[in-house]
Design an enzyme around this catalytic site. Structure first.
Site, short mmCIF file in Angstrom:
data_model
loop_
_atom_site.label_atom_id
_atom_site.label_comp_id
_atom_site.label_asym_id
_atom_site.label_seq_id
_atom_site.Cartn_x
_atom_site.Cartn_y
_atom_site.Cartn_z
N GLU A 230 0.88 -1.18 0.00
CA GLU A 230 0.00 0.00 0.00
C GLU A 230 0.91 1.22 0.00
O GLU A 230 1.67 1.44 0.94
CB GLU A 230 -0.89 -0.01 1.24
CG GLU A 230 -1.85 1.16 1.30
CD GLU A 230 -2.54 1.26 2.65
OE1 GLU A 230 -2.50 2.36 3.24
OE2 GLU A 230 -3.10 0.25 3.10
N CYS A 267 -4.18 6.77 5.74
CA CYS A 267 -4.04 6.49 4.32
C CYS A 267 -5.32 6.80 3.56
O CYS A 267 -5.31 6.92 2.34
CB CYS A 267 -3.64 5.04 4.10
SG CYS A 267 -4.69 3.85 4.95
#
Length: 478
Positions: A230, A267
């Site tokens: 990620e 995030c």
């Protein structure tokens, strides 16, 4: 120093490799018991762990207690799914007499653990994406041993959590190599870990630059391995005119809180706000700037992250065609805690300038004003890959809303029809991953119980004797 770190990594990987045969073949009950034991250990030491975590991260006891609870919850959730047979699913096609294509042998599709997983902890979630976070939990549930590379932002917490994990392994009679630990490895050492011949997969949550370097190392090996990374996301949020029909103050306040949640170090923080260039749109932007100015974020996780945020936000501010909607005073710049930032540009400028699509990891967002639905679609298309896309005011079934939803689904792993993207539920239906650069494997998720699929490899057994099928069933009665 580097050679010492390499030796530490080699020993940790050797331990994980040696433990893999036993742990990978262990019954489902053994894996489930380990996961529940780890959850129990976290909760039994919650007060002390949260105290250390707050000292190292400044995230606050409220946030950290909630995050520890989430971490224990997902460990037990994976245990429940292991008990239900998720890691030992078998698809059986009985033999059919005759010649192909109608005829076939007996085929059974089973799942095998990949092997030792190198797990890189995240900075912003010291429990949920760290030593015993979702990546570790899903790998253990799949029957994979783990080598944890902790984050430098919370080193003492990581050591203490790993010590608890090591104690659980001893109590349950499992090899210590089931959960290995390589303390504070340098970048070269991190590449060495990814490149080690006995590492079978990598799970990474972190910066784009660091993730890409490790992804390249994983693919440059003689035998490339899966890299589940990620890497960052700007999480566009589209504010349609319908979303402002009942006023601008409430939605502006909700969005300001989301942008500054955790000092913007999520995030899924909404970093790109698409607003229509009309009277209500301007009123909304003004209200958002006012709501952001009233927010008081806490200190960022590390000085390096603060420096990166200041550099990234300054880079956005200096781009041609960008207007500063929430200025930062000299006093704000010198403060320990960063002040929120809000910038604005038009659709044509945003689409033409790739620099405006870079993540500002902190309490900041960029407004993009659009003339019409077509420009909103063009802006979303320019985003490329993102973890989330949020659509406000798209409840009605109209051609315009269908087009927006389709555009959002092309670029995002999770599409919200209302609400804010910060906060990711741990459940079976969750998808936390999106097209590059949000993640390296957009068909997988790093949150939710489907995350286990990353660490399982399908194998078809043809005309297998019953003992071979039983050996792959994990002790689960079918």
């Amino acid at each position: 120093m580097v050679s010492t770190q390499f030796s530490i990594i080699d020993r940790a990987v050797e331990g994980a490799h040696a433990a893999q045969a036993q742990y990978g073949a262990a019954p489902a009950a053994v894996r489930a018991r380990l996961l529940r034991g780890l959850a129990d250990a976290l909760e039994a030491n919650q007060a002390a762990l949260v105290s250390v975590a707050d000292e190292e991260t400044s995230l606050g006891a409220g946030r950290l207690n909630g995050e520890l609870a989430r971490t224990a919850f997902q460990l037990r959730g994976f245990a429940d799914r292991v008990d239900s047979g998720i890691a030992h699913r078998q698809i059986d096609d009985a033999a059919v007499p005759g010649a192909p294509p109608a005829g076939r042998p007996h085929l059974t599709r089973v799942l095998a653990p990949l092997g030792p997983v190198a797990m890189f902890s995240a900075s912003n979630f010291p429990f949920a994406f760290s030593v015993l976070g979702g990546d570790t939990a899903s790998a253990l549930a799949a029957g994979c041993t783990v080598i944890v590379k902790p984050h430098s932002g919370h080193p003492e917490l990581s050591r203490r959590v790993h010590a608890l994990a090591a104690n659980v392994l001893r109590e349950q009679g499992l090899p210590e190599g089931v959960i290995g630990f390589v303390d504070q490895a340098s970048r070269d050492a991190a590449v060495h870990l990814v490149s080690h011949a006995d590492v079978s997969a990598v799970a990474f949550t972190g910066s784009y630059q660091g993730g890409v370097a490790l992804w390249r190392a994983a693919n440059a090996r003689r035998l490339p391995i899966p890299f589940y990374g990620e890497l960052g996301s700007i999480n566009p949020l589209v504010v349609t005119p319908a979303a402002l029909a009942q006023g601008v103050d409430a939605p502006a306040a909700a969005l300001a809180a989301s942008i500054t949640l955790g000092c913007g170090q999520f995030c899924t923080s909404p970093g790109l706000i698409v607003v229509y260039d009309d009277v209500d749109g301007e009123r909304f932007v003004a209200a958002l700037a006012q709501a952001l100015a009233a927010q008081q974020p806490h200190a960022m996780l590390t000085q390096a992250m603060r420096g990166g945020f200041e550099k990234a936000s300054a880079h956005i501010a200096e781009q041609a065609g960008v207007r500063v909607r929430l200025a930062v005073s000299a006093e704000n710049e010198a403060a320990t805690t960063p002040a929120p930032r809000l910038y604005e540009t038009d659709a044509a400028t945003f689409i033409a300038n790739a620099a405006l699509r870079e993540e500002m990891f902190g309490p900041a967002a960029l407004i993009v004003k659009v003339r019409d639905e077509a420009q909103a679609l063009d802006v979303l298309a320019a985003v490329e890959g993102t973890l989330t896309a949020t659509l406000w005011g798209a409840e009605a079934d109209t051609p315009a809303n269908r087009a927006l939803a389709a555009a959002a689904q092309r670029i995002a792993g999770r599409v919200l029809f209302g609400g804010v993207p910060t906060g990711v539920a741990v459940c079976d239906a969750q998808q936390h991953g999106g097209p590059w650069p949000a993640s390296t494997q957009p068909q997988t998720t790093s949150v939710g119980y489907a995350a286990i699929e990353r660490f399982l490899r399908p194998v078809a057994l043809q005309d297998a004797p019953q003992w071979a099928l039983d050996a792959n069933a994990g002790g689960i009665t079918r």
